[in-house]
Design a protein around this motif. Structure first.
Motif, short mmCIF file in Angstrom:
data_model
loop_
_atom_site.label_atom_id
_atom_site.label_comp_id
_atom_site.label_asym_id
_atom_site.label_seq_id
_atom_site.Cartn_x
_atom_site.Cartn_y
_atom_site.Cartn_z
N ASP A 213 -1.16 -1.34 14.09
CA ASP A 213 -0.11 0.01 13.40
C ASP A 213 1.03 -0.17 13.88
O ASP A 213 1.53 0.17 15.24
CB ASP A 213 -0.71 1.08 13.64
CG ASP A 213 -0.02 2.22 12.94
OD1 ASP A 213 0.67 1.88 12.14
OD2 ASP A 213 -0.17 3.37 13.12
N LEU B 284 -10.17 -6.21 1.81
CA LEU B 284 -8.97 -5.12 1.87
C LEU B 284 -8.42 -4.84 0.41
O LEU B 284 -8.21 -3.84 -0.06
CB LEU B 284 -8.09 -5.63 2.75
CG LEU B 284 -8.17 -5.59 4.01
CD1 LEU B 284 -7.18 -6.30 4.83
CD2 LEU B 284 -8.18 -4.32 4.98
N THR C 271 0.78 -0.97 -0.17
CA THR C 271 0.00 0.00 0.02
C THR C 271 0.94 1.25 0.17
O THR C 271 2.08 1.28 0.41
CB THR C 271 -0.89 0.00 1.30
OG1 THR C 271 -0.04 0.16 2.34
CG2 THR C 271 -1.89 -1.13 1.30
N LEU D 162 -0.13 -4.15 4.20
CA LEU D 162 -1.20 -4.65 4.99
C LEU D 162 -1.20 -6.04 4.86
O LEU D 162 -1.07 -6.83 3.90
CB LEU D 162 -2.58 -4.19 4.24
CG LEU D 162 -3.40 -2.93 4.70
CD1 LEU D 162 -4.72 -2.71 3.69
CD2 LEU D 162 -3.95 -3.06 6.26
N ALA E 156 -8.22 -0.26 5.88
CA ALA E 156 -8.53 -1.20 6.79
C ALA E 156 -9.85 -0.77 7.66
O ALA E 156 -10.62 -1.47 7.94
CB ALA E 156 -7.40 -1.37 8.02
N ALA F 198 -3.07 2.82 4.31
CA ALA F 198 -3.26 1.36 4.83
C ALA F 198 -4.44 1.45 6.00
O ALA F 198 -5.23 0.55 5.95
CB ALA F 198 -1.99 0.64 5.13
N VAL G 233 -0.40 -3.37 9.92
CA VAL G 233 -0.03 -2.24 9.06
C VAL G 233 1.52 -2.12 9.37
O VAL G 233 1.94 -1.93 10.42
CB VAL G 233 -0.83 -1.04 9.26
CG1 VAL G 233 -0.37 0.12 8.33
CG2 VAL G 233 -2.17 -1.27 8.99
#
Length: 477
Positions: free
Chosen positions: A284, A340, A179, A330, A189, A185, A314
């Motif tokens: 994240d 996604l 991504t 991702l 999500a 990203a 991510v």
């Protein structure tokens, strides 16, 4: 940096001299400008390009540069007031307003005025960025066979494999999508996992960009408090039960802004709680590559310990390279991966292939581990310098946790302190700081500020910035 400042300086000098030439008049040749100003041909070319972009100069291949003729007609003034009605009417039926306050994001993206020390930056200072390695990687990537063709929608297989190895566990390249940056990203999500109007659980405090993404998607951020060991599992379970949420967004490693690392005994609890609630955990993992030299072994990503497809992971290269090197990944398993992928294709098609090829060249070069080691050592040095300066000059600002990764410190202000007033006073004193209020989705328990030590030129600037902040505190606190 030197080349960049030379371009700006030359463009300024040429801009001042344009009145010497009549509209359409020819400027001196590039060779003459090189000799007169004692700069490189590249600097002259870039300075003229800058003036051309401003509409002051016209360049004609083979002929030279000419002063642009002024525009003869001014654009008619319009009336955009009708948009207030249209935008308000569109959102009349929304469960959650979709207007977004981006100020919390912009504070770490906007460059401060000249002379202001940047304690609010969210990226590495140019001196810490691997500029030469990135330039060489981009040059090599552009010569790869097929480099300018259309890439696979999911991303180059070799790059997906590299990201999968970095996550670890049983994650495979087939479960990774490339991504364009972590923010993109995270947006993908949230759009995939929660319908408009739904609650979404977030750490409190958390990254303002996360809150902005959620609100832009029409979601309702619900805070779950974080302590020195990360999110508190009991409160997370309560929040899932009370709200019916199906998504929890977190930063288990060097959380922004607190710097907390999710404790080992909480990792399995977080996954179990989300699984029992029928929910997803969006992980994240934004600064894994900005670990400090003294950190010791890092915990694996949550995704590496997830066998049930609970985690949507991510990971990004941006924080460790440059704000313009927007390549991320991702990772997910199960039916959610197809959703996604579909959303990403609709939104952006794919990440440009030359950038993906450049990422492969960069992470596969000997310069990459050297860069990470150098940044790791420098961030530790800067963190220690800022910590020592704060404890010496500003003991009234509480520093409950000194992180071993990331690029900032999170400080609590004295009770009753006026956070906006301190932020404004600091800027007047010549140092830009990040206020704490945008990091909370509800009322904050106290005033805070976040200070970055990565966006400044070095430890000398850190010492000077803390000295200026002392003056601001004397004015306000």
């Amino acid at each position: 940096m030197q080349e960049r400042s030379s371009v700006t300086e030359l463009a300024g000098r040429l801009r001042q001299e344009l009145d010497r030439y009549s509209p359409g008049g020819k400027l001196p040749s590039s060779r003459a400008l090189v000799e007169r100003f004692r700069v490189s041909p590249v600097t002259v070319s870039r300075a003229l390009a800058q003036l051309a972009a401003e509409g002051l100069v016209v360049t004609r291949p083979g002929a030279g540069a000419f002063r642009a003729r002024p525009r003869t007609t001014a654009a008619a003034a319009g009336d955009t007031s009708w948009q207030e009605v249209a935008l308000s009417a569109d959102g009349a039926g929304d469960l959650v307003p979709r207007s977004v306050d981006a100020s919390g994001v912009l504070v770490s993206l906007a460059a401060p005025p000249p002379g202001v020390i940047e304690f609010n930056g969210g990226y590495l200072h140019p001196s810490l960025q691997p500029e030469r390695a990135m330039a060489a990687a981009l040059s090599r990537a552009g010569r790869r066979p097929g480099a300018w063709g259309r890439p696979p929608m999911e991303g180059l297989p070799e790059l997906r494999e590299w990201f999968a190895r970095g996550i670890g566990g049983a994650v495979t390249a087939a479960e990774v999508l490339v991504t364009s940056g972590g923010q993109s990203a995270l947006t993908t999500a949230l759009r995939a996992l929660a319908p408009p109007g739904a609650p979404v659980l977030v750490e409190s405090p958390t990254y303002p960009g996360m809150l902005a993404i959620a609100r832009a998607a029409g979601l309702r951020p619900v805070p779950v408090p974080v302590d020195a060991d990360g999110v508190r599992p009991a409160l997370l379970a309560d929040a899932f039960r009370a709200t019916g949420a199906r998504v929890f967004i977190c930063q288990p490693l060097f959380q922004n802004p607190t710097g907390a690392v999710l404790a080992p005994e909480r990792r399995g609890e977080v996954l179990r709680i989300a699984r029992e609630a029928g929910g997803f955990v969006v992980e994240d993992d934004f600064v894994r590559r900005l670990v400090h030299e003294d950190a010791g072994p890092l915990p694996r990503p949550l995704a590496a310990d997830d066998v049930d497809g609970v985690v949507v992971h991510v990971g990004s290269l941006t924080k460790a390279t440059s704000p313009s090197f927007r390549v991320s990944a991702l990772a997910a398993r199960g039916p959610v991966l197809e959703r996604l992928r579909a959303i990403q294709v609709v939104d952006t098609f794919f990440v440009p292939r030359p950038l993906q090829e450049a990422a492969l060249e960069l992470v596969g070069s000997p310069a990459w581990p050297r860069h990470l080691r150098a940044v790791s050592a420098e961030l530790r040095l800067r963190r220690d310098a800022m910590t020592a300066a704060l404890r010496l000059r500003l003991p009234e600002l509480a520093l409950p946790h000194v992180p071993s990764g990331g690029y900032h410190l999170w400080l609590r202000l004295p009770d009753g302190a006026d956070e906006p007033a301190l932020t404004a006073a600091a800027l007047r004193a010549g140092v830009a700081i990040t206020p704490g209020r945008p990091y909370f989705s509800a009322e904050p328990p106290a005033g805070h500020v976040r200070l970055s030590f990565a966006a400044v030129a070095g430890t000398g600037e850190i010492a000077e910035g803390v000295r200026r902040l002392r003056g601001a505190c004397d004015e306000v606190l």
